[in-house]
Design an enzyme around this catalytic site. Structure first.
Site, PDB file in Angstrom:
ATOM      1  N   CYS A   1      -7.804   6.782   5.441  1.00  0.00           N
ATOM      2  CA  CYS A   1      -8.465   5.268   4.855  1.00  0.00           C
ATOM      3  C   CYS A   1      -8.192   4.243   6.144  1.00  0.00           C
ATOM      4  O   CYS A   1      -8.938   4.570   7.151  1.00  0.00           O
ATOM      5  CB  CYS A   1      -7.921   4.621   3.710  1.00  0.00           C
TER       6      CYS A   1
ATOM      7  N   HIS B   1      -8.589   9.068   0.158  1.00  0.00           N
ATOM      8  CA  HIS B   1      -7.043   9.340   0.077  1.00  0.00           C
ATOM      9  C   HIS B   1      -6.871  10.734  -0.540  1.00  0.00           C
ATOM     10  O   HIS B   1      -6.489  10.823  -1.741  1.00  0.00           O
ATOM     11  CB  HIS B   1      -6.558   8.508  -0.888  1.00  0.00           C
TER      12      HIS B   1
ATOM     13  N   GLU C   1      -4.001  12.197  -0.849  1.00  0.00           N
ATOM     14  CA  GLU C   1      -2.632  12.290  -1.198  1.00  0.00           C
ATOM     15  C   GLU C   1      -2.700  12.135  -2.890  1.00  0.00           C
ATOM     16  O   GLU C   1      -1.801  12.791  -3.321  1.00  0.00           O
ATOM     17  CB  GLU C   1      -1.595  11.360  -0.611  1.00  0.00           C
TER      18      GLU C   1
HETATM   19  N1  GLN Z   1      -8.214  -2.342   4.611  1.00  0.00           N
HETATM   20  C1  GLN Z   1      -9.307  -1.241   4.659  1.00  0.00           C
HETATM   21  C2  GLN Z   1     -10.496  -1.426   3.938  1.00  0.00           C
HETATM   22  O1  GLN Z   1     -10.450  -2.246   2.876  1.00  0.00           O
HETATM   23  C3  GLN Z   1      -8.611   0.351   4.336  1.00  0.00           C
HETATM   24  C4  GLN Z   1      -8.029   0.231   2.851  1.00  0.00           C
HETATM   25  C5  GLN Z   1      -7.214   1.296   2.844  1.00  0.00           C
HETATM   26  O2  GLN Z   1      -6.609   1.834   3.641  1.00  0.00           O
HETATM   27  N2  GLN Z   1      -7.149   1.671   1.510  1.00  0.00           N
HETATM   28  O3  GLN Z   1     -11.588  -0.926   4.033  1.00  0.00           O
END
Ligand code: GLN
Length: 543
Positions: free
Chosen positions: A380, A506, A508
């Site tokens: 992410c 994600h 995980e």
């Molecule tokens: N801050 C980034 C976004 O909002 C990544 C978010 C995250 O890593 N969950 O896109």
């Protein structure tokens, strides 16, 4: 007919009620029963999505996009099920739905009160799980500690619930702590007596008491708890500290807990299969060699903030017969002297996150991984930072950035989609839950998944900016995964590298003990290969 188990906690928080509840799920499932899970959180927030990870730990995201308590992650991993928004309920949600009904006029003429309106709403949420998930048993964990003001309505609701559903169909399990006093060599039962006392004041008599303890439960402690807490001695269950949390179900089974639960709930099953689980636990425990992975993040002092990543490492390690030693590094500290701090790792992972702090340190770590052929996984925010790093240091877009960190950057390689620009409210408005991703054949990701189309869970606002796609591809970046409907970049890779993958989603959250996530598995495999290459080099040198 569905049966209901309620798990409460006493004495203090963080005793592992989530793991205990999840473990009972593993055990009942091993007897062929279909298990549903529910977590009640007594705080007023509508969901944990806007809560600080320092206070609350990880926000776990379900496939249907609910931002939930991290215990749902334990449930998914231990019971092997996918949960949904209705498996986690907070006081905030209960109140807002009661208030909404009141405004609509559903209760016209009546005075709305905690009892019966709030307590009935709580009971409805328990039945909803039974009904939606069509399960034999619902295990409900009541967050907080008995005695807190906040959890009272939940306890009152489940007390009434037992009255309605009958004794044979409901079960109360209370988890407490027996402090060990080394100077006298004693396990103290007084805090347990008090917390069970509080429960009984509310009208709840626990059927089992699970005792967290450092040393084996003594006869004396068992006898005392039985006498003062009004439970049979055999229903006082030892919950001894373990290194590996996946051992907890096996320990409970050894204590005979599953049979005792089934008996009290008048359930009989013929199946019993914990063999696979035990074999897997054995595999985790017996790994000798280890790989060292640097995790460069912002919430490193709070390990719970990255719970699912730690678990995914355990799963991936078992699949590779190796122990994953993850070392958590504060990103801000990497802004200088990073070579020294990163040189002894076989892999680098950058997890998700929000906000500017530590970003430059993360970008340094990524550059180091890319240039020194260290296996890399960016999740992410980690993927967004690797896009920035590549744009700056390979494509020559010197001040490239995400508009999250620098709204005036000349090269916004990561920015908001127009639909996100309109969003005003913070809660529940990110891109959340499962989205499709089409994978490019031959990529690292394709080799891991061996599939052309996958679905993964998301939680972010910002996106790879397609305006820079061509120039980054020309500079050698591989776009290995795309969400076809909106042509959004989901996976980037650096070819000519042992293993370098950044994903917008994600992975995980969907890793399970016997089914490690393919990307984590291959990331650890690449790290293991790096480790082996290094040891060979060392042996040659030593000769
Ligand atoms: N801050 C980034 C976004 O909002 C990544 C978010 C995250 O890593 N969950 O896109």
């Amino acid at each position: 007919m569905t049966k209901y188990i309620f798990v409460t906690g006493g004495v203090l928080s963080s005793l592992g009620k989530g793991i205990a509840s999840a473990s009972m799920g593993t055990l009942l499932k091993s007897r062929g029963l279909k298990v549903g899970m529910l977590k009640f959180d007594p705080y007023i927030n509508v969901d944990p999505g806007t809560m600080n990870p320092y206070q609350h730990g990880e926000v776990f995201v379900t496939r249907d996009g609910a931002e939930t308590d991290l215990d749902l992650g334990h449930y998914e991993r231990f019971v092997g099920i996918d949960l949904s928004y209705y498996n986690n309920v907070t006081t905030g949600q209960i109140y807002s739905s009661v208030i909404e009904k009141e405004r609509r006029g559903d209760y016209l003429g009546r005075t709305i009160q905690v009892v019966p309106h709030i307590t009935e709403e709580i009971q409805e949420r328990i039945r909803k799980v039974a009904h939606r998930d069509k399960v034999d048993v619902v295990i409900t964990e009541i967050g907080g500690t008995v005695g807190d003001i906040e959890s009272l309505p939940f306890l009152e609701a489940v007390r009434q619930f037992r009255l309605k559903e009958g004794k044979d169909n409901t079960l109360f399990i209370h988890l407490t702590l027996l402090p060990f006093i080394p100077s006298t060599g004693e396990l103290k039962t007084k805090p347990t007596q008090h917390s069970v006392g509080r429960l009984r004041e509310i009208g709840i008599q626990p059927d089992f008491i699970l005792c967290r303890t450092q040393i084996p439960l003594t006869k004396e402690a068992r006898r005392k708890i039985s006498l003062f807490c009004n439970v049979e001695e055999e229903d006082v269950i030892q919950a001894i500290d373990v290194e590996n949390v996946y051992e907890v179900p096996l320990r409970f089974e050894k204590e005979g807990l599953t049979d005792k639960i089934l008996k009290k709930l008048s359930l009989s099953t013929h199946e019993k299969d914990l063999r696979e689980w035990s074999r897997w636990v054995e595999k985790v425990n017996s790994a000798q060699k280890e790989v060292r992975i640097a995790v460069v993040g912002k919430y490193v002092r709070m390990r719970d903030a990255y719970k699912s990543i730690i678990e995914a490492f355990t799963h991936a390690g078992a699949a590779n017969n190796i122990k994953v030693n993850s070392v958590w590094i504060e990103a801000e500290e990497l802004e200088n002297n990073f070579t020294e701090k990163l040189k002894n790792f076989q892999g680098i992972l950058i997890p998700g996150g929000f906000g500017l702090r530590g970003i430059e340190g993360k970008i340094r770590a990524i550059q180091f991984a890319r240039e020194n052929c260290i296996p890399f996984l960016g999740i992410c925010l980690g993927m967004q930072c690797s896009t920035i790093e590549f744009a700056r240091n390979v494509a020559g877009l010197k001040e490239a950035n995400s508009t999250e960190f620098d709204p005036d950057t000349p090269y916004p390689v990561i920015n908001l989609l127009s639909e996100q620009k309109k969003v005003r409210k913070k809660g529940g408005t990110m891109r959340l839950g499962d989205y499709e991703c089409k994978i490019q054949r031959g990529s690292f990701s394709w080799k891991a998944y061996k599939k052309d189309v996958i679905y993964e869970r998301h939680r972010h606002r910002y996106e790879f900016n397609n305006h820079y796609r061509e120039i980054l591809i020309e500079s050698g970046l591989r776009i290995a995964g795309v969400y076809p409907e909106k042509n959004l970049v989901e996976i980037i890779e650096v070819p000519n590298h042992p293993w370098f993958v950044g994903v917008q989603f994600h992975p995980e959250f969907s890793s399970r003990p016997g089914a490690p996530h393919p990307l984590f598995r291959d990331f650890i495999k690449a790290a293991k290969e790096k480790y082996q290459r290094k040891s060979v080099a060392k042996i040659v040198r030593e000769k």
